[in-house]
Structure formats: C-alpha cells, structure tokens
Design a protein around this motif. Sequence first.
Motif, short mmCIF file in Angstrom:
data_model
loop_
_atom_site.label_atom_id
_atom_site.label_comp_id
_atom_site.label_asym_id
_atom_site.label_seq_id
_atom_site.Cartn_x
_atom_site.Cartn_y
_atom_site.Cartn_z
N ARG A 138 33.08 37.73 89.68
CA ARG A 138 33.94 36.90 88.83
C ARG A 138 34.53 37.70 87.69
O ARG A 138 35.69 37.53 87.34
CB ARG A 138 33.15 35.70 88.30
CG ARG A 138 32.75 34.68 89.36
CD ARG A 138 33.98 34.16 90.11
NE ARG A 138 34.98 33.63 89.22
CZ ARG A 138 35.03 32.38 88.79
NH1 ARG A 138 34.11 31.54 89.21
NH2 ARG A 138 35.96 31.98 87.97
N ALA B 212 39.08 27.97 86.42
CA ALA B 212 38.99 29.15 87.27
C ALA B 212 39.62 30.38 86.63
O ALA B 212 39.28 31.52 86.99
CB ALA B 212 39.66 28.87 88.62
N ASP C 175 35.87 25.04 88.22
CA ASP C 175 34.81 25.42 89.16
C ASP C 175 33.42 25.08 88.64
O ASP C 175 32.47 25.08 89.41
CB ASP C 175 34.90 26.90 89.53
CG ASP C 175 35.04 27.79 88.34
OD1 ASP C 175 35.35 28.96 88.52
OD2 ASP C 175 34.80 27.31 87.21
#
Length: 501
Positions: A116, A280, A319
């Motif tokens: 990420r 996100a 998310d």
Amino acid sequence: MNTPNTDGSAAQDEPFVLTETGPQGMRVACANSAARQLGINTGLSFSDARARTPGLLSAPIDREGDAKALRALGEWMIRWAPIVALDGEDGLLLETTGCDHLYGGEAAMMEMIRSRLHALGVPHHLGLAGTPGAGHALSRRGLNPPPILKEGEERDGLAGFSTAGLRLSRPVLDLLRRFGLTRIGQLYGIDRKALARRFHSREAADAVVLRLDQALGLVREPLTPIRPAPRYGAQLSCPEPLISTEGVSHALSTLVGQVCEQLSGNGQGAQHFVFSAFRADGTIARIAIRTARPECLPDHILRLFRERIDGLDPGHGLDVVELGAWQTGAMANAHRPLSRQMVQEQIDPDGIACLADRVTARLGENLVVVHQPVASHLPERREKRRPFTGQLPAAWPAAPSGTPRPLRLFAMPEPISVMAEVPDGPPLRFLWRRVPRQVSRAEGPERLGPEWWHLEDRRARTRDYYKVEDQQGYRYWIYREGLYDDGRGGSPLWFVHGLFP
C-alpha cells in the motif's frame, strides 16, 4: 530520501542533500545513500559537502511541512493498528498487538502495508519486533522483505546491528565509536557501571543504558499515540472500495451495532462518536456527532449520523471504515417508558435530549443552550446560558406577586429621554429610538437596590422600575437609575429595559 528529478520521479544514484541554515552557517540536514557513500553525512557544512562533490544536488529542508506530512501518514496508518506514535522526525511506531490475525499473520500484514505504501509512492523501510526500540533498529536496516523479530528474540536478533539503531544522539554515537563499540551486541557483556564510567556525563551513559534496555524489552516503553485510541470501537475492512451511499450507510450501521453492543454489554454509553472513512487514495474523512447524554441506542445514533452522512465524499472509494466512541459514562439503570403520558409526566427529558442531539447534529455544537436561574434580584443577572448537557435546569423561583416581568428583556438597557411631572414620579412623555411616545398609564415604582457585595457594583445606583403604556397601547418596562441628590453622580438616567406583550 530520493533525488528529485524535473519530471517528478526520483533517482537513487545521484547524491542529494537537504540543507538547513544554523548559527554556524548552512549545513547538511539529511543526505541520501549516494551522498553518504561519498562521506557526506548529517551535520557536515554545506561548503565542505560541495567541495567533496561539486555537482551535489541540494534543496532547503522543510521541517514543518515534513512534520505535517508524517503526522498525516500516521493518521492514515491507524487503519492497520489503533495506536500509532511518532518515532522521531522520520518514523512511525505502530502497536500491532492483536491486529496481525486480521490480515493473515504478521508476514502478510507487513507485505500488505509495504504494497500500500508503494502504491501511494511513499518511500519507506519496515521492521516488526516485540519492542519499539527493536522495531526502530530493524526498520533502519532497510531490508526487503521487512525483517520480523519474534518477542524474546531481540537480544540475538539485534546483536549484529549498528549502535546507530539505538536512537542515540550523534555525540553519544561518536563516543561509542571512539571506544570501539559499533555493534549493539558489544554492549551486552559490558558491566553497566563500567559502561557509565566511560562517559563524561551521566545523561549520556543513562541514555545508552536506557535505549539498550528498551530495545531488549527490559524496560517498558509506553507510546504516545498521535490520536488516542477509543476504549470502544470497531473497524471494517472492505474487500472492494465503497463508493455508493447505500454501501457506506450499511457499513456505518454494522459498526454502530457492534460498538453499541460493546457499550451496552458493560452498562456504558458514549457522548462522542467519530466515524472515520479511509479512502483508497490515502486521505481520511471523519464525521463526528455528540449527544447530550451517554447513549448506546443504535437507532438514535444512526439517526444522528444520517443527518450528515450525505456530505461524505468517498472519492475513489473507501477501503476501511472505523467507528470510535469517546466520553463514555454509565447508563441509567431505569427503563425508559413508552410514553411520558403513561407515567403522568409533563416533561420528557429523554425526548428533549434526543431533540437536542438532532439539532446539534444538523446545525453544529454548542448551539443548544438552556437558561439557568441565578440568585440575583437584578433582571439582567437572573439567568445565564450554558450548553445543554442532557440535564434540565432547576425549577425557576416564583416571581414576587404583583411584580410582573416583561416577556422580552433587552440584553442591554436602551437610554431614553424622559419628561416627568415631578422629579421622582413616573414619566409623562419619553423619546425612544427617535420616536416620541406619550404615556397614558403608569404603575410603580418597584425599587431595586444595587448589589453592593459585588466589587463592580460599589458605585452602582438604585433603580426605580415603572410599567408604562403609551397612547398606542404599547407597554414598556422603564427604569430610572439613581435618585436626586444621592451623591453617586449627576442627574438620574432613564432606560427602557423590556417590553410587555
């Protein structure tokens, strides 16, 4: 730290430094790996650095901007662990105890964090250990995949690491290097008292011992979180980013149900709920609501959130969503009646509290206030306003018989010009707001003395209140401040203080 290019990309092979101007001139505040390989380290004067590398790239350091960016990144990292703390000026510490199983284990969690951060373009080094000090040392190695030390393995795992991983100051590290102590494992066999004697100051010796013990888990190191973790909270990870309002509402309903179940299971309620939506793209949106009383009823809390959930922008999708409850308190044990009419009560405090919550959720905080009686006989001091906290004010004292008070009382009495038949008598005519008014009837006076026990009222004058009605039928509450020859100033002054219906 990477070297910036004109196209916004970064290159690791070109030496680059950040500079900072201090009392001794411009110095290197930070250097990338290519610059460090050339002997350019933090603290070196910039002129010496340019002498060693004529083509050295540089830029001024922005510590304030870096601190804001690091804190924002820490806020975003709360999705992985509820407690996130700053680690100096360039690191973050996450308390992941009990969190790894949510992501399939420690290795899977570390890989997920790494991917990420890489997707967001954030340069990083990771490390996972049982103590903050060991985690700091692991992350500074810059290994890939991220190294993991199990709890109890710190002593053997850190033995070969540089002493720079112990979070010591540059002078202390230089002194350790002068003694030939460059590895953490070399400090294990040295007697603590002997180690302390090698340093010129007790503070430096204590710092080495403290940091070593913290890294090995011999001394507990509490973390100071960026944002205090709620005592009651729930988090929901979404397999696919949430974009629709219906999906966000469903997730919120699930979280509210879980948090309320936690609260009610302990006989608690909360007055402050915060819904955090992690987008996100790395940004966070938060919606907070407050209640007048501790609450744990899901329907009521959801109703308050619905007043504001429509304004939530999911961006490219959410998310992770999270709900935290703060300001908890014990709930009343009494059962709420279905209707106040059934229990012969004229005032429904629960209904008033719910109404105040909805008004607050829609209009903002501190807009719902109550007027509380104050023991004073001066009209402007007989009440004060305070935010509504779920408690209704005490019953108002009964007004003295025969002394009605106006329905509308001015916050500040307005001065008027008065013509009276006798100096101490009621007015015959007065000028208020540039309009002359002829008095047809008058009652009074009602004399109110100054509250001499207040220091600011030592020079206050007596008031004589009259209830008057003009020829158009309008009724006023007028008073004369002061008496003739009372020795407290000049002639008395007249004011309009209120209006009767």
